[in-house]
Write a protein that holds these residues in place. Sequence first.
Motif, PDB file in Angstrom:
ATOM      1  N   VAL A 457       4.954  39.674  67.022  1.00 12.32           N
ATOM      2  CA  VAL A 457       5.644  40.783  66.390  1.00 12.32           C
ATOM      3  C   VAL A 457       6.313  40.259  65.121  1.00 12.32           C
ATOM      4  O   VAL A 457       6.893  39.172  65.101  1.00 12.32           O
ATOM      5  CB  VAL A 457       6.686  41.427  67.339  1.00 12.32           C
ATOM      6  N   ILE A 458       6.203  41.021  64.028  1.00 10.97           N
ATOM      7  CA  ILE A 458       6.799  40.671  62.737  1.00 10.97           C
ATOM      8  C   ILE A 458       7.876  41.700  62.424  1.00 10.97           C
ATOM      9  O   ILE A 458       7.587  42.895  62.298  1.00 10.97           O
ATOM     10  CB  ILE A 458       5.734  40.639  61.626  1.00 10.97           C
ATOM     11  N   VAL A 459       9.112  41.242  62.299  1.00 14.24           N
ATOM     12  CA  VAL A 459      10.278  42.118  62.150  1.00 14.24           C
ATOM     13  C   VAL A 459      10.817  42.001  60.723  1.00 14.24           C
ATOM     14  O   VAL A 459      10.983  40.890  60.201  1.00 14.24           O
ATOM     15  CB  VAL A 459      11.381  41.752  63.158  1.00 14.24           C
ATOM     16  N   ASP A 460      11.085  43.135  60.090  1.00 12.13           N
ATOM     17  CA  ASP A 460      11.775  43.157  58.794  1.00 12.13           C
ATOM     18  C   ASP A 460      13.269  43.016  59.079  1.00 12.13           C
ATOM     19  O   ASP A 460      13.895  43.912  59.653  1.00 12.13           O
ATOM     20  CB  ASP A 460      11.492  44.470  58.066  1.00 12.13           C
ATOM     21  N   GLN A 461      13.858  41.870  58.673  1.00 11.09           N
ATOM     22  CA  GLN A 461      15.221  41.571  59.098  1.00 11.09           C
ATOM     23  C   GLN A 461      16.245  42.565  58.540  1.00 11.09           C
ATOM     24  O   GLN A 461      17.210  42.918  59.233  1.00 11.09           O
ATOM     25  CB  GLN A 461      15.601  40.144  58.671  1.00 11.09           C
ATOM     26  N   GLN A 462      16.048  43.059  57.335  1.00 10.57           N
ATOM     27  CA  GLN A 462      17.021  43.986  56.759  1.00 10.57           C
ATOM     28  C   GLN A 462      16.962  45.352  57.453  1.00 10.57           C
ATOM     29  O   GLN A 462      18.001  45.912  57.835  1.00 10.57           O
ATOM     30  CB  GLN A 462      16.770  44.148  55.259  1.00 10.57           C
ATOM     31  N   ARG A 463      15.772  45.883  57.643  1.00 16.58           N
ATOM     32  CA  ARG A 463      15.649  47.188  58.301  1.00 16.58           C
ATOM     33  C   ARG A 463      16.084  47.117  59.754  1.00 16.58           C
ATOM     34  O   ARG A 463      16.697  48.068  60.273  1.00 16.58           O
ATOM     35  CB  ARG A 463      14.213  47.680  58.201  1.00 16.58           C
ATOM     36  N   ALA A 464      15.772  45.994  60.416  1.00 14.89           N
ATOM     37  CA  ALA A 464      16.170  45.851  61.818  1.00 14.89           C
ATOM     38  C   ALA A 464      17.683  45.833  61.945  1.00 14.89           C
ATOM     39  O   ALA A 464      18.260  46.491  62.827  1.00 14.89           O
ATOM     40  CB  ALA A 464      15.568  44.580  62.402  1.00 14.89           C
ATOM     41  N   HIS A 465      18.340  45.108  61.062  1.00 14.83           N
ATOM     42  CA  HIS A 465      19.807  45.048  61.133  1.00 14.83           C
ATOM     43  C   HIS A 465      20.425  46.386  60.773  1.00 14.83           C
ATOM     44  O   HIS A 465      21.462  46.776  61.334  1.00 14.83           O
ATOM     45  CB  HIS A 465      20.320  43.956  60.183  1.00 14.83           C
ATOM     46  N   GLN A 466      19.804  47.130  59.863  1.00 14.53           N
ATOM     47  CA  GLN A 466      20.282  48.473  59.550  1.00 14.53           C
ATOM     48  C   GLN A 466      20.237  49.373  60.779  1.00 14.53           C
ATOM     49  O   GLN A 466      21.184  50.122  61.041  1.00 14.53           O
ATOM     50  CB  GLN A 466      19.438  49.089  58.427  1.00 14.53           C
TER      51      GLN A 466
END
Length: 623
Positions: A457-466
């Motif tokens: 799984v590849i997570v976008d760190q900025q969108r995930a934290h949002q």
Amino acid sequence: MSSIIQLLPDHVANQIAAGEVVQRPASVVKELLENAVDAQATDIKLIIKDAGKSLVQVIDNGKGMSVTDARLCFARHATSKIRHAEDLFSLHTKGFRGEALASIAAIAHMEMKTKQDQDELGTHIVIEGSKFVSQEVAVLPKGTSFSVKNLFFNIPARRNFLKSDTVEFRHVMDEFQRVALAHPNIHFSFYHNGSEMFNLPATTLRQRIVGVFAGKTNEKLVPVTEETEIVKVQGFVSKPEFAKKSRGEQFFFVNDRFIKSGYLHHAVMAAYDGILKDGLQPSYFLYLQVPANTIDINIHPTKTEIKFDDEQALYAILRAAIKHSLGQFNVAPILDFDRDANLDTPYHYKDLEGETPTIQVDSTFNPFEMSEMPKKQMASASSGGNSYSYKKVEPTASWESLYVGLKNDTEDIVSHTFENEAVTASLFNDNEVEQAVYKTYQIHKKYIVSPIKSGMVIVDQQRAHQRILYEQFLLNMTVNQAASQQLLFPLNLFFSATEMELIRELQQSLVTTGFVFEESTQDHVVISGIPVHITESEVSIVIEQLISDLQDGVPENNYSQNDTIAKSMAKSLAVKTGSYLTEKEQDNLVNGLFACKDPNISPFNKPTFITMRVEDIDKKFAL
């Protein structure tokens, strides 16, 4: 066959024209204030009620009108500004098309009182929907007073499209500020629902800007001055450290008329190139004087757009003038390869005389006496005396003996390590060993990659934290009691009048997130408590982002307000692209995301992660 084309009645034509000229109460304010300026008034008063929906009144001490002019000013295409078509290219006034008063009178209840200085009596006219109700003689002071009541009373569809009072009031405030900033030599006052919003006496340009925006505006202004044959530029720009995310305090005036120009705005941004962070906007108040025959101001109904004859030259002059000012006042860094700043003399040493250094020599010192010290001196040195002693260290003859046995010890350590790993592996089953080797990896300080059973799984760190912060804030605001941390020293944050009005409307919703407001005045707020997830240095960033996100209006119901605030705070506080995360922070972020109610998308409806199966990876390597 009867004719199909017919002439429109005057009242219908006026209502159609009003659709272009009058869009909201702010449009009425703009037209009436500009008429007062054209009347050479030195004192103008604006009074509104219910953000202009119930009443817009402008009172001035200008030239006034005669009885004939008072009646004729409400006719379509009646103007005192132009006589011939050529006059359109040499305009020095605000209004000139002769449609404003006729359009306003067609869709509102209008009352006018006017008197010239040489006349003993004035004229009082009442109009309702283009129909003259009364005209009579009255005892009046010099000048003109226009009262516009019940805007769009005969066009309910247009009235229903008006926004909330807060939004409409902000538009009225914008129009008032534009006219007040363009004419610092006129005394302006502004009242809303009986409360005084502004009282701006005639003053200099700098003081007018400070009077309109208050706070610490005076500290951030850098003067700009340039005069050429094409254009004369004067005004102020802000220092880079005072840049904001919103574009509120940006004003262009051409021949004392407010305009909007994306081309000239790009010239200002080009002057700040390299000294502003991405996403920040500088404030500027720039006044351009150009020959009237080199511009066309009749290309837009609201006359806020202008066509220049030579835009490229204006662009270059404006950019160069701002760059020069920023460098002249030491705001922007200066490159000088022939100068070494380390060699500059400090001011307090500038006029001092240099002292000649003195050299002291010990004539009794003999370095060779140390090796031949008497035994008594050696004894005294070892007992703490002031003399020096040296101990001769014999070199190690058999240095190879230091490595004797090292090979055997290394073999024992390696074999012992393998034995421990074998014992550890025997304590866990195969699945647990497989999970133990799973690790997260950060790619380009933007994505987090984590293995799963089917692939990765590849997570976008900025969108995930949002997404994580958004759900936390929304939960605290709607269900839980938001925790607040008290500040040792309260924060004083300064804002413009428009921004303060927005903060006051959102204050109750901000309190539910954990903010504690100790004081709220016309130009600043005092915050004594902040939410636990926010640091003291992030408070101004969060509020500025919130103001920027709500430029188009504040939602009316509380749920929408809470949702908007939660989104804005999540955007401000989320970890940004380009931030390094430790392995533990990566794990917490991934685990926090999949613990959310809706981990698939960010608060702004963008995907937070993607998955890649092993089969998909195998296909990439297939021949």
